[in-house]
Scaffold this active site. Structure first.
Site, mmCIF file in Angstrom:
data_model
loop_
_atom_site.group_PDB
_atom_site.id
_atom_site.type_symbol
_atom_site.label_atom_id
_atom_site.label_comp_id
_atom_site.label_asym_id
_atom_site.label_seq_id
_atom_site.Cartn_x
_atom_site.Cartn_y
_atom_site.Cartn_z
ATOM 1 N N GLN A 1 -37.461 -0.659 62.151
ATOM 2 C CA GLN A 1 -37.792 -1.608 63.652
ATOM 3 C C GLN A 1 -39.250 -2.324 62.551
ATOM 4 O OE1 GLN A 1 -36.980 -2.061 66.198
ATOM 5 N NE2 GLN A 1 -38.015 -3.789 66.325
ATOM 6 N N LYS B 1 -32.646 1.705 72.442
ATOM 7 C CA LYS B 1 -31.359 1.405 71.168
ATOM 8 C C LYS B 1 -31.154 2.714 71.278
ATOM 9 C CE LYS B 1 -33.535 -2.439 68.877
ATOM 10 N NZ LYS B 1 -34.277 -3.018 67.229
ATOM 11 N N ASP C 1 -28.863 -4.364 61.099
ATOM 12 C CA ASP C 1 -29.565 -5.734 61.191
ATOM 13 C C ASP C 1 -29.071 -6.850 60.652
ATOM 14 O OD1 ASP C 1 -31.030 -4.594 63.128
ATOM 15 O OD2 ASP C 1 -32.653 -3.943 62.007
#
Ligand code: NAD
Length: 293
Positions: A96, A52, A119
């Protein structure tokens, strides 16, 4: 049979974003900033976060990484997220997953400011998704929708079977495909670990999204001729021939399923790359909303 090429489509999404970032730089504007929080040293999580960050750099985004030890106190993680929530320079925040067992994942996700939740896991954004309102769509299903759109795959009136009901992939995927949008307008069957006669549902499907994390689960006898097959699975399988000691396997028995399909995604080179492109798109959208663009 045509391969849905995640490399090609994700690159075109990133090229488009880079053009827009270059235009910002030319006007001496701030660039979008994605902040990642990584707890512990899980190998797969390290790889995802590194990728990312690399993709942010390639697209001209700023990125930052907050690293915390595996045994971090929940209160310290909360403090780190609040700092990012309050940091005016940060446009998007991603934590994450998975988090270590002693941390309440739901509590952490609920803490991320919804307008920085790139997200798309915050309940406020999930609710908007359900209602078909503009929001941050979780990156993997969003990436799949971008792929379907790129190849102009007809979805209206089609029967889509989604295998897996996780909050990050299967469930939002099933909602997106059912919305009155293009792509969308599917009749959706959501299958999961308790589904009976899953094979029969799959054999009736025009579109199958396999997102269960069981390598090679979807076999040729479960797929009808000319189906569109999207393989979300990423499982590390021991492989002595690889330097890393493992290879990445999808949920589809690709070699035998592919000849029957009209379109299919490979693993690697399919959905994984689209996921990152979609995350960058979400981050850019967060930036635009914040700056009234
Ligand atoms: P998860 O473990 O949270 O959910 C798996 C789902 O599959 C569950 O809903 C379960 O009910 C269902 N399931 C399990 N066994 C089943 C069976 N035998 N039959 C039918 N359904 C079954 O997983 P997840 O986070 O949704 O991820 C799924 C897979 O996708 C994993 O391999 C993961 O690594 C991968 N993934 C890939 C990307 C990407 O960018 N390509 C992103 C996220 C997840």
């Amino acid at each position: 049979m045509k391969i849905l090429d995640g490399k090609l489509v994700s690159q075109s999404v990133k090229d488009e974003l880079k053009k827009q970032v270059d235009a910002l730089i030319a006007r001496n504007k701030k660039v979008p900033h994605l902040a990642a929080v990584l707890v512990g040293t899980n190998g797969a999580s390290e790889t995802y976060v590194a990728s990312k960050i690399k993709n942010c750099a390639e697209t001209g985004f700023k990125s930052s990484l907050v690293r915390l030890n595996e045994d971090v106190a929940e209160s310290d993680l909360i403090e780190a997220i609040e700092k990012l929530n309050n940091d005016e320079d940060v446009d998007g925040i991603l934590v994450q997953l998975p988090l270590p067992k002693h941390i309440n994942e739901e509590k952490i996700i609920n803490l991320i400011r919804p307008d920085k939740d790139v997200d798309g896991f915050h309940p406020q954004n999930t609710g908007k998704l359900l209602l078909g309102q503009p929001t941050f769509i979780p990156a993997t299903p969003y990436g799949i929708m971008l792929m379907l759109e790129h190849y102009a795959i007809e979805t209206a009136g089609k029967h889509a079977v989604v295998i897996g009901r996780s909050n990050i992939v299967g469930r939002p995927m099933s909602i997106l495909l059912s919305l009155n949008t293009n792509p969308g307008n599917c009749t959706v069957t959501l299958c999961h670990s308790r589904t009976k006669n899953l094979d029969n549902f799959c054999r009736e499907a025009d579109i199958i999204v396999a997102a269960l994390g069981k390598p090679g689960f979807l076999t040729a006898d479960m797929v009808k001729e000319n189906a569109v097959v999207i393989d979300v699975g990423i499982t590390r399988v021991p492989d002595a021939t690889k330097k890393s000691g493992f290879s990445i396997k999808g949920d589809v028995d690709f070699n035998n399923v592919a000849p029957k399909c009209s379109y299919i995604t490979p693993v690697p080179g399919g959905v994984g790359l689209m996921t990152i492109a979609a995350l960058l798109k979400n981050t850019f959208n967060a930036y635009k909303a914040k700056h009234g663009m």
